[in-house]
Write an enzyme that holds these catalytic residues in place. Sequence first.
Site, PDB file in Angstrom:
ATOM      1  CB  SER A  54       3.063   1.881   6.134  1.00  0.00           C
ATOM      2  OG  SER A  54       1.863   2.006   6.849  1.00  0.00           O
TER       3      SER A  54
ATOM      4  CG  ASP B 254      -0.122  -4.178   2.840  1.00  0.00           C
ATOM      5  OD1 ASP B 254       0.057  -3.595   1.756  1.00  0.00           O
ATOM      6  OD2 ASP B 254      -0.227  -3.588   3.931  1.00  0.00           O
TER       7      ASP B 254
ATOM      8  CG  HIS C 172      -0.393   0.269   2.522  1.00  0.00           C
ATOM      9  ND1 HIS C 172      -0.135  -0.727   3.434  1.00  0.00           N
ATOM     10  CD2 HIS C 172      -0.010   1.422   3.115  1.00  0.00           C
ATOM     11  CE1 HIS C 172       0.362  -0.198   4.536  1.00  0.00           C
ATOM     12  NE2 HIS C 172       0.448   1.108   4.370  1.00  0.00           N
TER      13      HIS C 172
END
Length: 355
Positions: free
Chosen positions: A296, A187, A157
Amino acid sequence: MTDNYRGSGDTDSTQQHPTQGFPGQGYQGQGFQGSAYPPPPSYGPTVPVDGTAAATATPHRRARRPVALLAAVAIAAAVVGGGTAALVGNYTGGGTDSVGTTVSGTTVSQSSAGTVAGVAQAVSPAIVEINATSTSGEATGSGVIITSDGEIVTNNHVIAGATSIKVQLSTGKTYTAQVVGTDADKDLALIKLEGASGLKTATLGNSDQVKVGDQVVAIGSPEGLTGTVTSGIISALNRDVTVAKDQDQGQQQQPQRGGGNWPFEFGGQQFNGDTGSSKTTYKALQTDASLNPGNSGGALINMNGEIIGINSAMYAPSSASATGGSDAGSVGLGFAIPVNTVKSDLSALRSGGTD
């Protein structure tokens, strides 16, 4: 421990008595170089039935045993871990600064092994900031260097839909990167720097060995603040975390800093935004180490300096204000993809991924 053990040839004011000599043992310690004392007899002590002479000789034999024991402990400690080995090294004369624990191009000195500062110093050079530009704007995330020529693991992402990717190292040097492979179901993504070589790399650990209560360190670029270090513990294992797969539902792409919060679901509830209809679920490590937008793709690290997870989601409750809702900071609920999932997916990512 305050005992100072010496062999039979060492000088020790508590053992310099001329009646305790054996054949061939001269007295060259302090206070025994003159003629004030006669030389030792040329024969060994007589051992009577009551064992008196044997008891007199005992200190020399006992002096050797603890030294041998410490050596054995030092060997065992070297296997167990750097912290214990450093402690034993102080008693056996071993140095703690010249020998370190190698972390794939970085070194954690034994004097700082097991500390947040030691882990941060060793692993930070292998953590990067990623700026991905797309038609929607710009998103900031983090990544982990796994090869010296610039392979970097991050979240899907972070780079999904990107038309260009810029990566900044801890030194401030910037590279352009290309996507090698992606896996939206996990992911995960693999990107590679153009023209890079000789980079510091991180060691991928074993997430199957992680236990609740283990201390961990997180390194990333929350809100674009490169190289930020936080610490905490593993607060839970095998959390079912659901995240969006579509690029327009990911970390909301903003032209500033870390962008919006990454939406995810846990326990049937949605957090940090709508995950939409296209989503995937994975088992995650839960940590109370502070994670914020921009973390992230960064690293969750154990106290040996090994990567045990890739940070991927966080819970940040919204707080109302006079001008509307605003996102609060970390409340100690962060999630990371276990590194064993990463390792099992590397081959597929290197061949283009399984999007």
